[in-house]
Design a protein around this motif. Structure first.
Motif, PDB file in Angstrom:
ATOM      1  N   GLU A 122       9.276   6.746   9.948  1.00  0.00           N
ATOM      2  CA  GLU A 122       9.125   8.392   9.556  1.00  0.00           C
ATOM      3  C   GLU A 122       7.697   8.264   8.966  1.00  0.00           C
ATOM      4  O   GLU A 122       6.938   8.382   8.237  1.00  0.00           O
ATOM      5  CB  GLU A 122       9.649   9.258   9.155  1.00  0.00           C
ATOM      6  N   VAL A 123       7.888   7.428   7.312  1.00  0.00           N
ATOM      7  CA  VAL A 123       7.047   7.237   6.221  1.00  0.00           C
ATOM      8  C   VAL A 123       5.697   6.797   6.705  1.00  0.00           C
ATOM      9  O   VAL A 123       4.774   6.814   6.323  1.00  0.00           O
ATOM     10  CB  VAL A 123       7.740   6.880   5.089  1.00  0.00           C
ATOM     11  N   LEU A 124       6.000   5.115   7.872  1.00  0.00           N
ATOM     12  CA  LEU A 124       4.759   4.761   7.964  1.00  0.00           C
ATOM     13  C   LEU A 124       3.635   5.886   9.588  1.00  0.00           C
ATOM     14  O   LEU A 124       3.098   5.975   8.839  1.00  0.00           O
ATOM     15  CB  LEU A 124       5.378   3.476   8.925  1.00  0.00           C
ATOM     16  N   TRP A 125       4.950   5.653  10.494  1.00  0.00           N
ATOM     17  CA  TRP A 125       4.076   7.761  11.314  1.00  0.00           C
ATOM     18  C   TRP A 125       3.403   8.500   9.979  1.00  0.00           C
ATOM     19  O   TRP A 125       1.733   8.685  10.248  1.00  0.00           O
ATOM     20  CB  TRP A 125       4.918   8.043  11.367  1.00  0.00           C
ATOM     21  N   ARG A 126       3.979   8.857   9.103  1.00  0.00           N
ATOM     22  CA  ARG A 126       3.536   9.662   7.936  1.00  0.00           C
ATOM     23  C   ARG A 126       2.103   9.476   7.108  1.00  0.00           C
ATOM     24  O   ARG A 126       0.755  10.379   7.600  1.00  0.00           O
ATOM     25  CB  ARG A 126       4.656  11.003   7.548  1.00  0.00           C
ATOM     26  N   THR A 127       2.124   8.427   6.889  1.00  0.00           N
ATOM     27  CA  THR A 127       1.453   7.878   6.146  1.00  0.00           C
ATOM     28  C   THR A 127      -0.045   7.490   7.132  1.00  0.00           C
ATOM     29  O   THR A 127      -1.552   7.486   6.682  1.00  0.00           O
ATOM     30  CB  THR A 127       1.218   6.726   5.241  1.00  0.00           C
ATOM     31  N   ALA A 128       0.488   6.774   8.198  1.00  0.00           N
ATOM     32  CA  ALA A 128      -0.967   6.425   9.286  1.00  0.00           C
ATOM     33  C   ALA A 128      -1.143   7.906   8.971  1.00  0.00           C
ATOM     34  O   ALA A 128      -2.763   7.480   9.368  1.00  0.00           O
ATOM     35  CB  ALA A 128      -0.283   5.838  10.081  1.00  0.00           C
ATOM     36  N   GLY A 129      -0.596   9.138   9.529  1.00  0.00           N
ATOM     37  CA  GLY A 129      -1.611   9.796   9.449  1.00  0.00           C
ATOM     38  C   GLY A 129      -2.497  11.330   9.222  1.00  0.00           C
ATOM     39  O   GLY A 129      -2.432  12.393   9.346  1.00  0.00           O
ATOM     40  N   SER A 130      -1.872  10.574   7.628  1.00  0.00           N
ATOM     41  CA  SER A 130      -2.464  11.523   6.475  1.00  0.00           C
ATOM     42  C   SER A 130      -3.601  11.396   6.412  1.00  0.00           C
ATOM     43  O   SER A 130      -4.526  10.595   7.018  1.00  0.00           O
ATOM     44  CB  SER A 130      -1.472  10.769   5.447  1.00  0.00           C
ATOM     45  N   PRO A 131      -4.490  12.295   5.495  1.00  0.00           N
ATOM     46  CA  PRO A 131      -6.568  11.912   5.281  1.00  0.00           C
ATOM     47  C   PRO A 131      -6.752  10.965   4.721  1.00  0.00           C
ATOM     48  O   PRO A 131      -7.644  10.946   4.983  1.00  0.00           O
ATOM     49  CB  PRO A 131      -6.459  13.216   4.432  1.00  0.00           C
ATOM     50  N   ARG A 132      -5.807   9.494   4.286  1.00  0.00           N
ATOM     51  CA  ARG A 132      -6.774   8.774   3.733  1.00  0.00           C
ATOM     52  C   ARG A 132      -5.418   8.111   4.147  1.00  0.00           C
ATOM     53  O   ARG A 132      -5.195   7.414   3.035  1.00  0.00           O
ATOM     54  CB  ARG A 132      -6.630   9.191   2.234  1.00  0.00           C
ATOM     55  N   PRO A 133      -5.269   7.159   5.237  1.00  0.00           N
ATOM     56  CA  PRO A 133      -4.346   6.617   5.455  1.00  0.00           C
ATOM     57  C   PRO A 133      -4.781   4.994   4.997  1.00  0.00           C
ATOM     58  O   PRO A 133      -3.718   3.649   4.794  1.00  0.00           O
ATOM     59  CB  PRO A 133      -4.259   6.263   7.050  1.00  0.00           C
ATOM     60  N   ASP A 134      -6.214   4.821   4.604  1.00  0.00           N
ATOM     61  CA  ASP A 134      -6.439   2.874   3.961  1.00  0.00           C
ATOM     62  C   ASP A 134      -6.425   2.593   2.617  1.00  0.00           C
ATOM     63  O   ASP A 134      -6.296   2.321   1.941  1.00  0.00           O
ATOM     64  CB  ASP A 134      -7.582   2.717   4.289  1.00  0.00           C
ATOM     65  N   ASP A 157       0.473  -1.310   0.911  1.00  0.00           N
ATOM     66  CA  ASP A 157       0.048   0.004   0.173  1.00  0.00           C
ATOM     67  C   ASP A 157       0.677   1.414   0.211  1.00  0.00           C
ATOM     68  O   ASP A 157       0.180   1.959  -0.195  1.00  0.00           O
ATOM     69  CB  ASP A 157      -1.109   0.255   1.163  1.00  0.00           C
ATOM     70  N   ILE A 158       2.139   1.086  -0.044  1.00  0.00           N
ATOM     71  CA  ILE A 158       2.442   2.573   0.100  1.00  0.00           C
ATOM     72  C   ILE A 158       4.286   2.416  -0.382  1.00  0.00           C
ATOM     73  O   ILE A 158       4.963   1.076  -0.375  1.00  0.00           O
ATOM     74  CB  ILE A 158       3.869   2.186   2.046  1.00  0.00           C
ATOM     75  N   TYR A 159       4.054   3.150  -1.576  1.00  0.00           N
ATOM     76  CA  TYR A 159       5.171   3.001  -2.643  1.00  0.00           C
ATOM     77  C   TYR A 159       6.046   4.356  -2.180  1.00  0.00           C
ATOM     78  O   TYR A 159       5.291   5.223  -2.140  1.00  0.00           O
ATOM     79  CB  TYR A 159       4.662   3.730  -3.999  1.00  0.00           C
ATOM     80  N   HIS A 160       7.399   4.510  -2.708  1.00  0.00           N
ATOM     81  CA  HIS A 160       8.179   5.403  -2.495  1.00  0.00           C
ATOM     82  C   HIS A 160       8.421   5.626  -3.819  1.00  0.00           C
ATOM     83  O   HIS A 160       9.306   5.443  -4.010  1.00  0.00           O
ATOM     84  CB  HIS A 160       9.412   5.116  -1.951  1.00  0.00           C
ATOM     85  N   ALA A 161       8.511   7.032  -4.214  1.00  0.00           N
ATOM     86  CA  ALA A 161       9.563   7.847  -5.449  1.00  0.00           C
ATOM     87  C   ALA A 161      10.649   8.064  -5.408  1.00  0.00           C
ATOM     88  O   ALA A 161      10.478   9.478  -4.530  1.00  0.00           O
ATOM     89  CB  ALA A 161       8.570   8.602  -6.569  1.00  0.00           C
ATOM     90  N   LEU A 162      11.686   7.824  -5.488  1.00  0.00           N
ATOM     91  CA  LEU A 162      12.656   8.343  -4.665  1.00  0.00           C
ATOM     92  C   LEU A 162      13.405   8.774  -5.897  1.00  0.00           C
ATOM     93  O   LEU A 162      13.923   8.973  -7.113  1.00  0.00           O
ATOM     94  CB  LEU A 162      14.186   7.708  -4.133  1.00  0.00           C
ATOM     95  N   GLY A 163      13.994  10.637  -5.415  1.00  0.00           N
ATOM     96  CA  GLY A 163      14.256  11.699  -6.969  1.00  0.00           C
ATOM     97  C   GLY A 163      15.660  12.805  -6.668  1.00  0.00           C
ATOM     98  O   GLY A 163      15.819  12.636  -5.495  1.00  0.00           O
ATOM     99  N   LEU A 164      16.711  12.282  -7.139  1.00  0.00           N
ATOM    100  CA  LEU A 164      17.875  12.672  -7.370  1.00  0.00           C
ATOM    101  C   LEU A 164      18.126  14.163  -8.836  1.00  0.00           C
ATOM    102  O   LEU A 164      17.873  13.634 -10.013  1.00  0.00           O
ATOM    103  CB  LEU A 164      18.803  11.921  -7.469  1.00  0.00           C
ATOM    104  N   HIS A 165      18.537  14.914  -7.933  1.00  0.00           N
ATOM    105  CA  HIS A 165      19.039  15.676  -9.282  1.00  0.00           C
ATOM    106  C   HIS A 165      19.866  16.735  -9.108  1.00  0.00           C
ATOM    107  O   HIS A 165      20.774  16.490  -8.341  1.00  0.00           O
ATOM    108  CB  HIS A 165      17.856  17.519  -8.320  1.00  0.00           C
ATOM    109  N   MET A 166      20.297  16.859 -10.145  1.00  0.00           N
ATOM    110  CA  MET A 166      21.700  16.848 -10.714  1.00  0.00           C
ATOM    111  C   MET A 166      21.730  17.728 -11.461  1.00  0.00           C
ATOM    112  O   MET A 166      21.535  18.062 -12.816  1.00  0.00           O
ATOM    113  CB  MET A 166      22.465  15.326 -11.673  1.00  0.00           C
ATOM    114  N   HIS A 167      22.912  19.176 -11.033  1.00  0.00           N
ATOM    115  CA  HIS A 167      23.219  20.384 -11.917  1.00  0.00           C
ATOM    116  C   HIS A 167      24.432  20.458 -11.524  1.00  0.00           C
ATOM    117  O   HIS A 167      25.108  21.223 -10.680  1.00  0.00           O
ATOM    118  CB  HIS A 167      21.756  21.508 -12.148  1.00  0.00           C
ATOM    119  N   GLN A 168      25.042  21.830 -12.708  1.00  0.00           N
ATOM    120  CA  GLN A 168      26.234  22.255 -12.234  1.00  0.00           C
ATOM    121  C   GLN A 168      26.472  23.695 -13.306  1.00  0.00           C
ATOM    122  O   GLN A 168      25.838  23.033 -15.105  1.00  0.00           O
ATOM    123  CB  GLN A 168      27.387  21.398 -12.991  1.00  0.00           C
ATOM    124  N   PRO A 169      26.654  24.739 -12.868  1.00  0.00           N
ATOM    125  CA  PRO A 169      26.093  26.147 -13.692  1.00  0.00           C
ATOM    126  C   PRO A 169      26.772  25.888 -15.161  1.00  0.00           C
ATOM    127  O   PRO A 169      28.409  24.868 -14.880  1.00  0.00           O
ATOM    128  CB  PRO A 169      26.221  27.309 -13.178  1.00  0.00           C
TER     129      PRO A 169
END
Length: 409
Positions: free
Chosen positions: A214-226, A5-17
Motif C-alpha cells: 500500500e505504501v509503495l503504491w501510494r507513494t509511487a502515485g504521489s505528486p513527487r514520487p522521485d 527514499d521512503i520513511y515511515h513515522a508511526l504514532g500511537l495516541h494514549m489517553h484516558q479521561p
C-alpha cells in the motif's frame, strides 16, 4: 527509487479521561487489564527492536497523572508494574514522546486563554514521567486550527502532526508525503500531514505485506514520487479489539509490528522507520501550507468540522458553560494578586475542575457523557463563588486597614 527514499513515522495516541483507570479496575477489571497492557507492550517491543524500531507515543497529561498515582500503581500491580513500565519508556530512546495537552481538550473549542496552561501542564507531566520534554505535538482528536501555532511554539514545540486531508499547500498540489511550514501571526511551525487511510488500517488491522504494498503504491502515485517520501500513520494506541488483543500474536504488535521490524532488520523491507525529530533535523521543510480547521474522522463524521464534539445543542451549551466559567476564573485571578490569600485555594480548585471539564471525552459521546462535564462545571462554579466571597472579604479588610472604612487614631 532506492530503499532509503521512503520513511515511515508511526504514532500511537494514549489517553484516558479523568479517573477512568480507577473506575475501570473497580467496575470492569478485564477491560482495565486490556488497556494497561497496551501501554506496557510499547516499550517492550521498542526495546526488543531497538536497532530498527522508531515510533512515537503521545500521552495526555491526565493519563500520566493517573499512571503516577500511588493508588493506581498499587491497584494495577498484579497486572503491570507501572513504575517499571514508565522506566522502560525512559530507557527506550527510539520512542519519541509526543505532547497532547493536559486534559486532552479540543483546542479549537476551548477558550484561547486556557491554551497555554493546557500545553504547559501537559509538558510538565511528560517531563515528570519520562525525564524529557516532547518536541512534537499531536492535537487531541487531531482537532487543529492555525491560531494554535503561536501557543505551540511558545510552549516549546517544533512540529505538529495534523490530518493530511486538512492541509492546503500554497502551490495547490496536495502531497501528504512531505512536511510543510505553516505560519500564523508571523509565527511558524513545521507541519507533518498524517495519512488518514493507512492510519485507519493501522487502527483496525493490517499485516506487513499489505502495508508495504500500500505504501509503495501510494507513494509511487504521489505528486513527487522521485523525491524523499515521509509516510506518517497515527492512531489510538489502546482502543479497539486489534490493539487491545491480549493474545499478542493476533494483535497489532505480534501480527504487524514485530514481523515488520524483522523485515526492516533483514533488509527485505523498502520502508525505513524514522523519528520525526530526526527526519526534520535532516530534511528542513521549505514548502508552505495552510491547515483548514478540523479534526480526524470519527464515527460518521468527516472531520471537516467539529460536529462530533459540538454538533448537538447540549454539546454547544456545555462548551459555552466552560467558556463562561473560564472567563470568570480569569477575571477573579486578575483581582487576586496574592495566590496565598484566602481565595487562592478555591481558585486553584476551580481551575482544576475547569481544565478537566475541557476533556474531549465528555463531548465525544454525544449527550451521554455531558453529565461528567456538568459535574465539573458545577463544582467549578461553587469554588468560584467561594473565591469571590473571599475576595470581597479581603477587599473590605484592606479598605478598613487603609482607614477607608473610618478613621482610627
Amino acid at each position: 527509487m532506492t530503499r532509503t527514499d521512503i520513511y515511515h513515522a508511526l504514532g500511537l495516541h494514549m489517553h484516558q479521561p479523568p479517573g477512568n483507570l480507577r473506575l475501570l479496575i473497580d467496575a470492569n477489571p478485564w477491560q482495565a487489564e486490556e488497556i494497561i497492557r497496551c501501554y506496557e507492550r510499547v516499550p517492550r517491543y521498542a526495546l526488543q527492536y531497538r536497532d530498527v524500531a522508531r515510533l512515537h507515543v503521545g500521552f495526555s497529561g491526565i493519563l500520566l497523572e493517573q499512571l503516577l498515582d500511588p493508588e493506581i500503581v498499587d491497584r494495577y500491580r498484579h497486572i503491570v508494574d507501572i513504575p517499571e513500565m514508565l522506566g522502560r519508556y525512559r530507557e527506550a530512546d527510539n520512542i519519541e514522546l509526543i505532547g497532547m495537552g493536559y486534559s486532552h481538550p479540543i483546542f479549537p473549542l476551548i477558550p484561547h486563554a486556557d491554551w497555554s496552561e493546557q500545553l504547559a501542564l501537559g509538558r510538565a507531566q511528560m517531563e515528570q514521567a519520562f525525564g524529557r520534554a516532547p518536541r512534537g505535538f499531536w492535537p487531541p482528536e487531531m482537532a487543529f486550527t492555525m491560531a494554535m501555532i503561536p501557543a505551540l511554539v511558545q510552549a516549546g514545540y517544533d512540529y505538529v502532526v495534523v490530518d493530511g486531508v486538512h492541509v492546503r499547500p500554497e502551490d495547490g498540489i496536495s502531497d501528504i508525503f512531505r512536511p510543510y511550514i505553516a505560519c500564523h501571526d508571523g509565527v511558524c511551525i513545521n507541519v507533518v500531514p498524517r495519512d488518514r487511510d493507512v492510519s485507519n488500517a493501522q487502527e483496525s488491522g493490517l499485516n506487513p505485506r499489505w502495508f508495504r504494498d500500500e505504501v509503495l503504491w501510494r507513494t509511487a502515485g504521489s505528486p513527487r514520487p522521485d523525491e524523499r517520501r515521509l509516510v506518517t500513520t497515527w492512531s489510538d494506541g489502546e482502543n479497539g479489539g486489534w490493539l487491545r488483543q491480549t493474545h499478542e500474536p493476533s494483535g497489532f504488535f505480534g501480527h504487524f509490528f514485530a514481523p515488520y521490524m524483522e523485515q526492516v532488520r533483514d533488509g527485505t523491507c523498502p520502508i525505513i522507520p524514522v523519528r520525526l525529530a530526526d527526519y526534520l533535523g535532516r530534511v528542513t521543510p521549505t514548502a508552505y501550507a495552510q491547515v483548514q480547521t478540523g479534526a480526524w474522522n470519527v464515527g460518521s463524521t468527516s472531520g471537516e468540522d467539529l460536529s462530533q464534539w459540538a454538533g448537538t445543542e447540549r454539546q454547544r451549551e456545555a462548551v459555552a458553560d466552560v467558556a463562561r466559567l473560564s472567563a470568570r476564573y480569569w477575571q477573579l485571578m486578575r483581582g487576586s494578586a496574592d495566590a496565598t490569600a484566602p481565595c487562592g485555594e478555591p481558585l486553584s480548585r476551580a481551575r482544576r475542575f475547569i481544565l478537566e471539564a475541557e476533556t474531549s471525552c465528555f463531548l465525544f459521546w454525544g449527550d451521554s457523557w455531558i453529565p461528567y462535564l456538568q459535574a465539573r462545571t458545577h463544582n467549578a462554579s461553587l469554588a468560584l463563588d467561594e473565591a469571590e466571597i473571599a475576595l470581597v472579604q479581603l477587599s473590605h479588610a484592606d479598605a478598613a486597614g487603609l482607614g477607608l472604612g473610618g478613621l482610627a487614631e
